[in-house]
Design an enzyme around this catalytic site. Structure first.
Site, mmCIF file in Angstrom:
data_model
loop_
_atom_site.group_PDB
_atom_site.id
_atom_site.type_symbol
_atom_site.label_atom_id
_atom_site.label_comp_id
_atom_site.label_asym_id
_atom_site.label_seq_id
_atom_site.Cartn_x
_atom_site.Cartn_y
_atom_site.Cartn_z
ATOM 1 N N THR A 175 114.842 95.546 25.907
ATOM 2 C CA THR A 175 113.718 96.432 26.182
ATOM 3 C C THR A 175 114.246 97.815 26.541
ATOM 4 O OG1 THR A 175 112.336 94.620 27.001
ATOM 5 C CG2 THR A 175 111.672 96.857 27.607
ATOM 6 N N GLY A 176 113.783 98.800 25.813
ATOM 7 C CA GLY A 176 114.062 100.183 26.174
ATOM 8 C C GLY A 176 112.927 100.698 27.031
ATOM 9 N N ALA A 219 107.691 101.630 27.119
ATOM 10 C CA ALA A 219 108.690 100.593 26.857
ATOM 11 C C ALA A 219 108.544 100.082 25.433
ATOM 12 C CB ALA A 219 108.539 99.440 27.843
ATOM 13 N N ASP A 220 109.640 99.560 24.914
ATOM 14 C CA ASP A 220 109.616 98.914 23.600
ATOM 15 C C ASP A 220 110.595 97.752 23.637
ATOM 16 O OD1 ASP A 220 108.703 98.923 20.752
ATOM 17 O OD2 ASP A 220 110.853 99.129 20.400
ATOM 18 N N THR A 221 110.154 96.600 23.162
ATOM 19 C CA THR A 221 110.985 95.398 23.198
ATOM 20 C C THR A 221 111.249 94.893 21.794
ATOM 21 O OG1 THR A 221 110.075 94.744 25.357
ATOM 22 C CG2 THR A 221 111.148 93.033 24.065
#
Length: 246
Positions: free
Chosen positions: A149-150, A96-98
Site C-alpha cells: 500500500t502506498g 492510498a493505493d493497494t
C-alpha cells in the site's frame, strides 16, 4: 463552510491526534475499508474520492513498489488542488493505493521482502470479472504474495507550489493455503473479492484461503494505520510549520 471534526472521542491522547484536532482532514478515497480502519483508531476524515483515472503505466517504474505510491500521490494532489479554493481549504489530504505483487517463492515462514528477486513481479489490482478473479487466485494458490500500500499525504506550505507531499509504502507478506479448485470457485462465486486488490478479502471469507500473514494485518485489509500515524508524528517532529498554517 464549517470544519468537520475528524478526531473522534476515543482517539488516544498522543501528539498526532492533538495536532489533527480541529483540522480539515480529507480522505481521497471512497473505500469503506479505509474509512472504517481510520475510525477504529480515532480518525474520521471527510470523504472526497479522487477523480484521478489511476492509469499510470506500471512498467514505467524501476521498482514495483513505486507504483502504488505514485498512484496515491496523484490521488492526493488531485483532491487537494480541487478543494483548495473552498472557503476552508484542506489541512491534510490522505490518499492510498493497494496492489498485490505475486512472487513465486516457497511459502516458508522465513520469507521477507528483501529476499524477493529484483525482476518485475506480476501485479494484481482489482479483478475485472469473476473469470479474472479466478485467474488471480489460481496464480496465488499455494504460494506467497506481497500486499503493498502506498500512502501519500498533501498539506499546505508557505513555499511553492503551496503544498508538500510525503509518502510511504507498507509491505506485508501473505501466504496462501493449497486450496482445491472447488474452494477457489466457491469463493469467486461469492463475489467478495471483486473489489479487492488481488481478488481476496483477508478479513472476510477470503481468510479461508490463507495460511498466515507476516506483517501489518491492517495493510492487507486496506490501510496501514500504524505507519500512517508514525508518518504524521514524524512530520510533527521534523517540520515546524506542519498543520500550523492558517
Amino acid at each position: 463552510m464549517s470544519k468537520h471534526e475528524s478526531v473522534l472521542s476515543h482517539a488516544l491522547a498522543i501528539p498526532a491526534f492533538n495536532k489533527l484536532a480541529g483540522k480539515r482532514v480529507v480522505l481521497a478515497s471512497a473505500s469503506p475499508r479505509r474509512k472504517e480502519i481510520l475510525q477504529i483508531f480515532g480518525l474520521e476524515p471527510e470523504i472526497v474520492p479522487s477523480k484521478f483515472d489511476e492509469n499510470l503505466p506500471y512498467t514505467s517504474f524501476e521498482n514495483a513498489h513505486e507504483y502504488p505510491v505514485a498512484t496515491a500521490t496523484e490521488k492526493a494532489v488531485e483532491v487537494y488542488q480541487r478543494l483548495f479554493e473552498d472557503e476552508v481549504s484542506p489541512d491534510l489530504v490522505i490518499a492510498a493505493d493497494t496492489v498485490v505483487l505475486s512472487h513465486r517463492l516457497p511459502p516458508t515462514s522465513d520469507v521477507v521482502p528483501s529476499m524477493y528477486p529484483q525482476s518485475f513481479p506480476d501485479i494484481y489490482e482489482k479483478p475485472t470479472s469473476k473469470e479474472d478473479n479466478l485467474r488471480m487466485l489460481l496464480d496465488l494458490n499455494g504460494g506467497t504474495c506481497e500486499v503493498v500500500t502506498g500512502v501519500s499525504v498533501v498539506y499546505p506550505t508557505i513555499t511553492a507550489p503551496g503544498y508538500a507531499i510525503k509518502s510511504i509504502d507498507e509491505r506485508t507478506i501473505v501466504h496462501f493455503q493449497q486450496n482445491s479448485h472447488r474452494i477457489l470457485q466457491a469463493y469467486v462465486d461469492s463475489e467478495e473479492g471483486l473489489d479487492r486488490a488481488g481478488g481476496f478479502a483477508a478479513q472476510g471469507m477470503g481468510g479461508l484461503l490463507l495460511k498466515k500473514i507476516d506483517g501489518d494485518w491492517w495493510n492487507v485489509v486496506g490501510f496501514p494505520a500504524a505507519s500512517f500515524f508514525k508518518l504524521v508524528q514524524l512530520l510533527i517532529d521534523e517540520e515546524e510549520d506542519f498543520l500550523s498554517l492558517e
